[in-house]
Design a protein around this motif. Structure first.
Motif, short mmCIF file in Angstrom:
data_model
loop_
_atom_site.label_atom_id
_atom_site.label_comp_id
_atom_site.label_asym_id
_atom_site.label_seq_id
_atom_site.Cartn_x
_atom_site.Cartn_y
_atom_site.Cartn_z
N ARG A 154 0.94 -1.38 -0.09
CA ARG A 154 0.20 0.09 0.18
C ARG A 154 0.89 1.20 0.05
O ARG A 154 0.62 2.22 -0.71
CB ARG A 154 -0.80 0.25 1.24
CG ARG A 154 -2.02 0.97 1.12
CD ARG A 154 -1.64 2.27 1.75
NE ARG A 154 -0.93 2.50 3.14
CZ ARG A 154 0.01 3.46 3.61
NH1 ARG A 154 -0.04 4.36 2.51
NH2 ARG A 154 0.79 3.23 4.52
N ALA A 155 1.82 1.26 0.85
CA ALA A 155 2.61 2.55 0.82
C ALA A 155 3.61 2.72 -0.34
O ALA A 155 3.72 3.83 -1.07
CB ALA A 155 3.82 2.12 2.15
N VAL A 156 3.99 1.71 -1.04
CA VAL A 156 4.73 1.62 -2.35
C VAL A 156 3.76 2.26 -3.32
O VAL A 156 4.24 3.05 -4.09
CB VAL A 156 5.29 0.37 -2.54
CG1 VAL A 156 5.86 0.40 -4.20
CG2 VAL A 156 6.45 0.09 -1.68
N LEU A 157 2.46 1.87 -3.59
CA LEU A 157 1.64 2.06 -4.58
C LEU A 157 1.38 3.60 -4.36
O LEU A 157 1.10 4.29 -5.37
CB LEU A 157 0.33 1.25 -4.26
CG LEU A 157 0.43 -0.15 -4.84
CD1 LEU A 157 -0.85 -0.99 -4.59
CD2 LEU A 157 0.96 -0.48 -6.23
N GLU A 158 1.26 4.22 -2.93
CA GLU A 158 0.93 5.40 -2.85
C GLU A 158 1.96 6.41 -3.23
O GLU A 158 1.87 7.55 -3.77
CB GLU A 158 0.56 5.71 -1.41
CG GLU A 158 -0.01 7.08 -1.00
CD GLU A 158 -0.12 7.25 0.20
OE1 GLU A 158 -0.25 8.45 0.70
OE2 GLU A 158 -0.66 6.41 1.17
N ARG A 159 3.27 5.80 -3.18
CA ARG A 159 4.54 6.63 -3.58
C ARG A 159 4.52 6.89 -5.08
O ARG A 159 5.18 7.70 -5.65
CB ARG A 159 5.57 5.92 -2.91
CG ARG A 159 6.93 6.24 -3.47
CD ARG A 159 7.32 7.70 -3.41
NE ARG A 159 8.68 8.33 -3.85
CZ ARG A 159 8.77 8.64 -4.98
NH1 ARG A 159 7.64 8.55 -6.04
NH2 ARG A 159 9.84 9.01 -5.40
#
Length: 367
Positions: free
Chosen positions: A221-226
């Motif tokens: 989730r954090a990577v996709l948001e980045r």
């Protein structure tokens, strides 16, 4: 040297050195036929493809001075994240095709595999014949880079220059697969984002392609948001569509703010479905930024074929797939400056090898 000229890095064959070792203050590396000839000095294998040789020299410079060679570009790289709620959807194949297609137009591309079970060695770099790690394979490069990013961020760029490798056929840089799953399991969401930031901010690349595990945990989730764009693969199967719906609903419910910031960046990519607008993949009530399509290649499912650019490694070339990837890059806002000749060539079934595009200096940029 005796005249006092400044030296950034001295790269010579052993025969050019004096019998005694160079001064510790002299930034030097030796060109050797094989590692171990000059164990007390920084060694660079002389006989290897020129891009890899230049990268080894750059890594030696970074290790000595703690900085990269001047890159001459400003701003960070664009980041595309490739994910799926279904296993075996073809994320790695798509990621490598996208990286190669972008690199073929002159784009500087970094491929970053963040899967727990990283099998990208089957397609890029040196084939690993054994699961057992070997020192010459750069077994700790991934973990050392992560440690440096957390403990000494100022030295992260130099560590990245040492850790990365070059695939001279695909024209992309990458990190060698980490042989220890514990290292990947210990990576936090913050670590993963900092790793992407390190590559993007290095000014060495125009595009980072992040290849993620299936599912939607905190790290993904954090990577996709980045990411600047998200390609979410949805095979044309009822179960796969249901998994996509459940995963997107979970993301919206579990991290509503994150979902709100990321929804507009998602490109829903159907596989094996019709390319007509009225039959593009989608879920009732889902408002993706756009929808794309990839053809199913039965020959890839049946087994390997001859080595070729279009098929990535052991997969047979598939011009239709190449053309679909080019369209994905364009519809995602990765537009070429100076025309769409490359996309037109891919649509005609061309393979767009290096020599065929040398006279077209297209560059891509998110926008």
């Amino acid at each position: 040297m005796q005249g006092g000229y400044p030296i950034d890095l001295l790269v010579v064959q052993p025969s050019f050195l004096r019998e005694e070792e160079p001064s510790p203050n002299l930034p030097a590396a030796v060109l050797v036929k094989r590692k171990g000839e000059c164990p007390r000095l920084r060694e660079i294998e002389q006989y290897q493809p020129l891009p890899q040789l230049m990268q080894a020299i750059s890594s030696a410079y970074a290790a000595i001075w703690g900085a990269d060679l001047p890159a001459g570009t400003a701003g960070g790289a664009a980041v595309i994240g490739i994910c799926s709620a279904s296993g075996g959807a073809g994320k790695t194949v798509l990621a490598l095709h996208a990286a190669r297609q972008a690199a073929a137009t002159g784009k500087r591309v970094f491929y970053l595999n963040l899967e727990l079970w990283n099998a990208s060695g089957e397609w890029i770099g040196r084939r690993r014949s054994s699961a057992a790690p070997r020192p010459e394979d750069g077994e700790d490069a991934f973990s050392r880079l992560l440690y440096t990013i957390k403990s000494s961020p100022a030295s992260a760029a130099a560590r990245l220059a040492e850790a990365r490798e070059r695939d001279t056929r695909l024209l992309i840089d990458y990190l060698p697969p980490c042989p220890y799953p514990e290292e990947r399991l210990s990576m936090t969401a913050d670590d993963a984002v900092k790793l992407i930031d390190c590559v993007s901010a290095s000014k060495e690349y125009d595009l980072v392609v992040a290849d993620l595990d299936s599912g939607l945990d905190e790290l993904n989730r954090a990577v996709l948001e980045r990411c600047d764009r998200i390609w979410w693969l949805v095979p044309d199967q009822a179960a796969a569509r249901r998994k996509f719906a459940l995963a997107s609903q979970y993301w919206k419910r579990r991290w509503p703010d994150s979902f709100g910031r990321s929804e507009r960046k998602i490109v829903c990519v159907g596989i094996g479905t019709s390319d007509s607008p009225d039959k593009r993949p989608g879920i009732d009530g889902w408002r993706a930024g756009s929808c794309g399509w990839l053809p199913e290649i039965p020959l890839w499912r049946a087994g390997s074929g001859p080595d070729g650019f279009g098929g990535i490694g052991s997969l047979p070339p598939a011009p239709a797939y190449q053309a679909a990837v080019v369209r994905l890059l364009e519809m995602s806002g990765l537009r070429g400056e100076g025309g769409s000749g490359y996309a037109a060539e891919a649509d005609r079934g061309g393979t767009a090898r290096d020599g065929q595009i040398a006279d077209r200096p297209e560059r891509y940029g998110i926008g």
